[in-house]
Enzyme design. Structure first.
Site, PDB file in Angstrom:
ATOM      1  N   CYS A  13       0.866  -1.186   0.000  1.00  0.00           N
ATOM      2  CA  CYS A  13       0.000   0.000   0.000  1.00  0.00           C
ATOM      3  C   CYS A  13       0.899   1.231   0.000  1.00  0.00           C
ATOM      4  O   CYS A  13       2.084   1.119  -0.348  1.00  0.00           O
ATOM      5  CB  CYS A  13      -0.983  -0.020   1.168  1.00  0.00           C
ATOM      6  SG  CYS A  13      -0.223   0.006   2.803  1.00  0.00           S
ATOM      7  N   ASN A  16       2.274   1.449   4.355  1.00  0.00           N
ATOM      8  CA  ASN A  16       2.551   0.191   5.068  1.00  0.00           C
ATOM      9  C   ASN A  16       2.227   0.296   6.563  1.00  0.00           C
ATOM     10  O   ASN A  16       2.876  -0.347   7.396  1.00  0.00           O
ATOM     11  CB  ASN A  16       3.995  -0.287   4.853  1.00  0.00           C
ATOM     12  CG  ASN A  16       4.268  -1.743   5.254  1.00  0.00           C
ATOM     13  OD1 ASN A  16       5.370  -2.092   5.661  1.00  0.00           O
ATOM     14  ND2 ASN A  16       3.274  -2.604   5.160  1.00  0.00           N
ATOM     15  N   CYS A  18      -1.479   0.790   7.350  1.00  0.00           N
ATOM     16  CA  CYS A  18      -2.915   0.489   7.462  1.00  0.00           C
ATOM     17  C   CYS A  18      -3.310  -0.755   6.658  1.00  0.00           C
ATOM     18  O   CYS A  18      -3.514  -1.825   7.220  1.00  0.00           O
ATOM     19  CB  CYS A  18      -3.762   1.677   7.011  1.00  0.00           C
ATOM     20  SG  CYS A  18      -3.665   3.110   8.110  1.00  0.00           S
ATOM     21  N   ARG A  19      -3.415  -0.618   5.332  1.00  0.00           N
ATOM     22  CA  ARG A  19      -4.008  -1.693   4.526  1.00  0.00           C
ATOM     23  C   ARG A  19      -3.098  -2.900   4.352  1.00  0.00           C
ATOM     24  O   ARG A  19      -3.536  -4.040   4.591  1.00  0.00           O
ATOM     25  CB  ARG A  19      -4.421  -1.128   3.155  1.00  0.00           C
ATOM     26  CG  ARG A  19      -5.543  -0.112   3.249  1.00  0.00           C
ATOM     27  CD  ARG A  19      -5.675   0.692   1.970  1.00  0.00           C
ATOM     28  NE  ARG A  19      -4.516   1.541   1.738  1.00  0.00           N
ATOM     29  CZ  ARG A  19      -4.316   2.296   0.676  1.00  0.00           C
ATOM     30  NH1 ARG A  19      -5.207   2.275  -0.306  1.00  0.00           N
ATOM     31  NH2 ARG A  19      -3.247   3.049   0.572  1.00  0.00           N
ATOM     32  N   SER A  20      -1.865  -2.681   3.901  1.00  0.00           N
ATOM     33  CA  SER A  20      -1.025  -3.865   3.608  1.00  0.00           C
ATOM     34  C   SER A  20      -0.598  -4.643   4.855  1.00  0.00           C
ATOM     35  O   SER A  20      -0.553  -5.875   4.808  1.00  0.00           O
ATOM     36  CB  SER A  20       0.166  -3.516   2.708  1.00  0.00           C
ATOM     37  OG  SER A  20       1.057  -2.629   3.328  1.00  0.00           O
ATOM     38  N   ASP A 129      -8.221   3.998   1.078  1.00  0.00           N
ATOM     39  CA  ASP A 129      -7.281   4.378   2.128  1.00  0.00           C
ATOM     40  C   ASP A 129      -8.082   4.863   3.333  1.00  0.00           C
ATOM     41  O   ASP A 129      -8.805   5.854   3.226  1.00  0.00           O
ATOM     42  CB  ASP A 129      -6.404   5.499   1.562  1.00  0.00           C
ATOM     43  CG  ASP A 129      -5.350   5.953   2.541  1.00  0.00           C
ATOM     44  OD1 ASP A 129      -5.401   5.552   3.710  1.00  0.00           O
ATOM     45  OD2 ASP A 129      -4.480   6.725   2.119  1.00  0.00           O
TER      46      ASP A 129
HETATM   47  P1  4NP Z   1      -1.807   2.836   4.047  1.00  0.00           P
HETATM   48  O1  4NP Z   1      -2.474   4.176   4.609  1.00  0.00           O
HETATM   49  O2  4NP Z   1      -1.250   3.180   2.677  1.00  0.00           O
HETATM   50  O3  4NP Z   1      -2.959   1.890   3.986  1.00  0.00           O
HETATM   51  O4  4NP Z   1      -0.741   2.436   5.027  1.00  0.00           O
HETATM   52  C1  4NP Z   1      -1.804   5.399   4.685  1.00  0.00           C
HETATM   53  C2  4NP Z   1      -0.969   5.652   5.726  1.00  0.00           C
HETATM   54  C3  4NP Z   1      -0.333   6.865   5.833  1.00  0.00           C
HETATM   55  C4  4NP Z   1      -0.543   7.832   4.877  1.00  0.00           C
HETATM   56  C5  4NP Z   1      -1.384   7.578   3.818  1.00  0.00           C
HETATM   57  C6  4NP Z   1      -2.002   6.353   3.719  1.00  0.00           C
HETATM   58  N1  4NP Z   1       0.097   9.104   5.000  1.00  0.00           N
HETATM   59  O5  4NP Z   1      -0.180   9.974   4.169  1.00  0.00           O
HETATM   60  O6  4NP Z   1       0.904   9.287   5.914  1.00  0.00           O
END
Ligand code: 4NP
Length: 155
Positions: A13, A16, A18-20, A129
């Protein structure tokens, strides 16, 4: 006895956190529960959260559903991942574009797939997201990844 080769799966993702890592945690639990021969890891396309634990809201959402992701640590995608892993499942089209841009040949590109195409082939749906939203978003991501990981494992 014939050994079935281990299948190596990477989830990707943006951050790294939240989703992955959730996809990794759910798959790890199911692999252990079903005594399957899979290796699993996750990473982000971005460097922002290298070394961080998953987002506390995602840790709690996963815990509520029986999945521990609290021990995972964020890392960034590396070009060497193309050679090590058999399948690279990305969460959204931006991840897809960013990873494909790093591939140097067709066999590397063929490893990269939008994870929700495991549920609805060719639909190119995205795992949203949840970072800037409320608890509903985290629960929705869990539901999507629970189903997608069942499909990956043939459960
Ligand atoms: P992820 O979510 O891609 O599912 O881990 C996010 C985590 C952090 C951010 C964006 C998406 N950020 O902008 O910091």
């Amino acid at each position: 006895m014939l050994e079935i080769p281990k299948r190596k799966i990477l989830f990707v993702c943006l951050g790294n956190i939240c989703r992955s890592p959730l996809a990794e945690g759910i798959l790890r639990r199911k692999v252990a529960e079903n005594k399957l021969n899979f290796e699993v890891d996750s990473c982000g396309t971005a460097a922002y959260h290298i070394g961080a634990k998953p987002d506390s809201r995602m840790i709690q959402t996963a815990k509520n559903r029986g999945t521990d992701i609290s021990f995972l640590i964020a890392r960034q995608f590396s070009k060497s991942d193309f050679d090590y892993f058999d399948s690279i499942f990305v969460m959204d089209k931006a991840n897809y574009k960013n990873i494909i841009a790093l591939a140097v040949n067709e066999s590397q590109k063929e490893k990269v797939k939008l994870i929700l195409n495991e549920i609805n082939p060719n639909n190119n749906d995205e795992v949203p997201d949840p970072y800037y939203g409320g608890q509903n978003g985290f629960d929705h991501v869990y539901d999507l990844l629970d189903l997608a990981t069942d499909k990956i494992l043939g459960l």
